[in-house]
Design a protein around this motif. Structure first.
Motif, mmCIF file in Angstrom:
data_model
loop_
_atom_site.group_PDB
_atom_site.id
_atom_site.type_symbol
_atom_site.label_atom_id
_atom_site.label_comp_id
_atom_site.label_asym_id
_atom_site.label_seq_id
_atom_site.Cartn_x
_atom_site.Cartn_y
_atom_site.Cartn_z
ATOM 1 N N GLU A 1 76.726 28.163 8.379
ATOM 2 C CA GLU A 1 77.570 27.959 7.201
ATOM 3 C C GLU A 1 79.011 28.457 7.308
ATOM 4 O O GLU A 1 79.833 28.095 6.476
ATOM 5 N N ILE A 2 79.298 29.313 8.300
ATOM 6 C CA ILE A 2 80.673 29.848 8.348
ATOM 7 C C ILE A 2 81.548 28.948 9.224
ATOM 8 O O ILE A 2 81.211 28.686 10.388
ATOM 9 N N PRO A 3 82.664 28.480 8.686
ATOM 10 C CA PRO A 3 83.561 27.656 9.514
ATOM 11 C C PRO A 3 84.266 28.527 10.564
ATOM 12 O O PRO A 3 84.823 29.571 10.240
ATOM 13 N N ILE A 4 84.196 28.074 11.794
ATOM 14 C CA ILE A 4 84.812 28.833 12.891
ATOM 15 C C ILE A 4 86.139 28.174 13.259
ATOM 16 O O ILE A 4 86.183 26.988 13.590
ATOM 17 N N GLU A 5 87.184 28.971 13.195
ATOM 18 C CA GLU A 5 88.523 28.454 13.506
ATOM 19 C C GLU A 5 88.611 28.076 14.992
ATOM 20 O O GLU A 5 88.245 28.854 15.860
ATOM 21 N N GLU A 6 89.097 26.868 15.251
ATOM 22 C CA GLU A 6 89.386 26.434 16.626
ATOM 23 C C GLU A 6 90.894 26.506 16.793
ATOM 24 O O GLU A 6 91.628 25.844 16.067
ATOM 25 N N ARG A 7 91.364 27.304 17.734
ATOM 26 C CA ARG A 7 92.808 27.453 17.894
ATOM 27 C C ARG A 7 93.286 26.705 19.146
ATOM 28 O O ARG A 7 92.495 26.216 19.942
ATOM 29 N N ASP A 8 94.601 26.671 19.287
ATOM 30 C CA ASP A 8 95.241 25.939 20.377
ATOM 31 C C ASP A 8 94.748 26.452 21.742
ATOM 32 O O ASP A 8 94.732 27.658 21.993
ATOM 33 N N GLY A 9 94.396 25.510 22.611
ATOM 34 C CA GLY A 9 93.937 25.855 23.955
ATOM 35 C C GLY A 9 95.008 26.577 24.768
ATOM 36 O O GLY A 9 94.695 27.270 25.750
ATOM 37 N N ALA A 10 96.261 26.443 24.358
ATOM 38 C CA ALA A 10 97.340 27.120 25.093
ATOM 39 C C ALA A 10 97.193 28.644 25.015
ATOM 40 O O ALA A 10 97.713 29.367 25.869
ATOM 41 N N GLU A 11 96.458 29.132 24.017
ATOM 42 C CA GLU A 11 96.237 30.585 23.944
ATOM 43 C C GLU A 11 95.348 31.072 25.100
ATOM 44 O O GLU A 11 95.357 32.248 25.438
ATOM 45 N N ILE A 12 94.567 30.126 25.671
ATOM 46 C CA ILE A 12 93.696 30.488 26.798
ATOM 47 C C ILE A 12 94.451 30.333 28.123
ATOM 48 O O ILE A 12 94.329 31.157 29.011
ATOM 49 N N THR A 13 95.218 29.254 28.214
ATOM 50 C CA THR A 13 95.865 28.950 29.495
ATOM 51 C C THR A 13 97.143 29.760 29.724
ATOM 52 O O THR A 13 97.672 29.795 30.825
ATOM 53 N N HIS A 14 97.626 30.389 28.653
ATOM 54 C CA HIS A 14 98.871 31.161 28.754
ATOM 55 C C HIS A 14 98.657 32.580 28.215
ATOM 56 O O HIS A 14 97.795 32.798 27.366
#
Ligand code: MRU
Length: 373
Positions: A290-303
Motif C-alpha cells: 500500500e505504500i507508494p515508493i518514490e522512483e527517482r532519477d537514475g542519474a542519482e545512481i550513475t553520478h
C-alpha cells in the motif's frame, strides 16, 4: 542543534517573519541559507530535496500553505496549494498529514483570517515536531542506558543508523539521532556507525556532518558493511527513522533499511525505529502493497556529487555511458523484523494492537476524518 557553536534549526522564521531553510543540497561543504516565499519556492524545495526527511517535509509544507494564504486565501487557493505541495514527493506521510492539518484548521475560517491562523498553526507544527523528537530522545535514552549497563565499564554503545534521520531531517533533534544526543548529554559513551546511504549519501553528507558538529564519535561505513559488523558483534543496536509506518507497524524508510533489518534479525541485534506519531499512516496496514515508493532519477545512481581538491562542489559520472540507473528511493521493512518503535509516548511493539493501545486517540481521529466525521 548547533553549527559552529551557534543554535540552528532546519527551518525557521526570521525577524521579519519570513521563512528560511538550510538548503541541504550543499552540505556538508557549504552552509547555504535561503528564503522561501512563493508556493512554487516551497514545492521546488521539497521536490528537489533542498529540504528532506519526513518531519521536515511536513513542516515545510505547512509554511508553504501559510505563505500562500498571504497572497490568496480563497477556498480555491487552499485546495490548489494542497494539490501542488502534495504532488512533490509521494512517500513521506508527514506531507499529507501537515497539509490535512492546515486544511482542517483553515477551511472553516473566513479568508481574511486565514493567513494569520496558518502561520500560527505552521509555527505550532514546527514546535510540536521539536518536542516530539525531544521525547523520542528521552525514551530512546532508556534503551541505550540499559545496553550501556550490560557492557564493560566505559565501553561505548555501538549504534548503527541508516540515511539521515537527524536534526536536518526534522525541525530539531532528529528522530533516530535524538536518543544518541540524549545519551551523550547523560554521559553515556556512544559510537555511531553511519551508513553512507547511496545514492544520495544522506549518511555521508548529513549524518556524518551533524555528528561531527556535535562531537559524537562515529565511523562512516559503506552500505554493505553493516551485516559484516553485526556478524562480528560490533553493533549493539540499530536505530533508523521512517517516512511512513503503517497501522500494524510495517516501516517504510530509505532504501537499504530492509537489508539492515534482515541482517539485524539474523544476528540478534535489536532493530528499533524512531517514530514520531505524525509519521503513522492509520489508513494503511500492509506496507509492502500500500505504500507508494518514490522512483527517482537514475542519474542519482550513475553520478556522485562531492567536493574536488579546488574546493568546488562537483558531480562526476561513475558508470559507463549508456548504463541506466534504477532508483527506488525507499523500501518497506515488515513489522516482524522491527524490535520496537521509539515514539514520543514510549516504546511500542510493532504490531496493530500495541500501536492502537498507545495511539488510540490518534487512530480514532484519523478514522473519523476518513469517514467525514
Ligand atoms: C526523521 S527522518 C526519517 C526519514 O525521513 C529518513 O530516514 C529518510 O528516509 C529521508 O529520506 P529523504 O529521501 O532524504 O527525504
Amino acid at each position: 542543534m548547533k553549527i559552529d557553536g551557534k543554535p540552528f534549526r532546519s527551518i525557521w522564521r526570521d525577524d521579519a517573519g519570513e521563512v528560511r531553510i538550510i538548503d541541504q543540497r550543499w552540505l556538508p561543504h557549504e552552509l547555504r541559507i535561503v528564503p522561501l516565499d512563493s508556493r512554487e519556492d516551497f514545492a521546488t524545495a521539497i521536490r528537489d530535496m533542498w529540504v528532506r526527511g519526513a518531519p521536515l517535509i511536513g513542516a515545510t509544507a505547512a509554511y508553504g500553505v501559510a505563505c500562500q494564504m498571504r497572497r490568496d486565501a480563497s477556498d480555491a487557493a487552499l485546495s490548489e496549494t494542497w494539490e501542488i505541495l502534495h504532488a512533490t514527493r509521494p512517500t513521506a506521510i508527514n506531507l499529507r498529514w501537515a497539509l490535512d492539518e492546515m486544511d482542517r484548521v483553515l477551511r472553516p475560517l473566513p479568508p481574511g483570517d486565514r493567513a494569520a491562523a496558518a502561520f500560527r498553526r505552521a509555527d505550532e507544527i514546527a514546535e510540536e515536531d521539536v518536542e516530539i523528537n525531544r521525547r523520542i530522545g528521552e525514551n530512546g535514552l532508556a534503551l541505550i542506558r540499559e545496553i550501556a549497563a550490560a557492557k564493560p565499564d566505559g565501553a561505548p554503545v555501538n549504534i548503527l543508523t541508516h540515511c539521515n534521520a537527524g536534526w536536518p531531517a526534522t525541525v530539531d533533534w532528529g528522530t533516530a539521532t535524538s536518543p544518541i544526543y540524549h545519551a551523550m548529554e547523560a554521559g553515556i559513551a556512544v559510537h555511531v556507525f553511519v551508513d553512507e546511504t547511496r545514492p544520495r549519501n544522506q549518511g555521508a553528507q548529513l549524518t556524518a556532518w551533524e555528528l561531527n558538529s556535535a562531537g559524537v564519535p562515529h565511523s562512516l561505513i559503506v552500505d554493505n558493511a553493516g551485516g559484516h559488523l553485526m556478524q562480528h558483534g560490533e553493533v549493539d543496536l540499530v536505530i533508523v527513522g521512517t517516512d511512513r509506518t503503517t497501522a500494524r507497524g510495517d516501516v517504510c524508510n530509505k532504501i537499504g533499511t530492509y537489508l539492515k533489518a534482515l541482517a539485524a534479525k539474523a544476528n540478534d541485534v535489536p532493530f528499533y525505529v524512531a517514530l514520531p506519531s505524525p509519521t503513522i499512516d492509520w489508513t494503511v496496514t500492509d506496507g509492502l502493497r500500500e505504500i507508494p515508493i518514490e522512483e527517482r532519477d537514475g542519474a542519482e545512481i550513475t553520478h556522485v556529487q562531492g567536493r574536488d581538491d579546488q574546493g568546488r562542489i562537483t558531480t562526476v559520472q561513475i558508470s559507463p555511458d549508456g548504463t541506466e540507473g534504477r532508483n527506488p528511493a525507499f523500501d518497506v521493512t515488515p513489522a516482524e523484523l522491527v524490535t520496537g518503535l521509539i515514539t514520543e509516548r514510549g516504546i511500542c511493539s510493532a504490531n496493530a494492537d500495541a500501536m492502537a493501545q498507545m495511539f488510540g486517540d490518534l487512530k480514532n481521529a484519523a478514522q473519523d476524518r476518513r469517514h467525514g466525521g
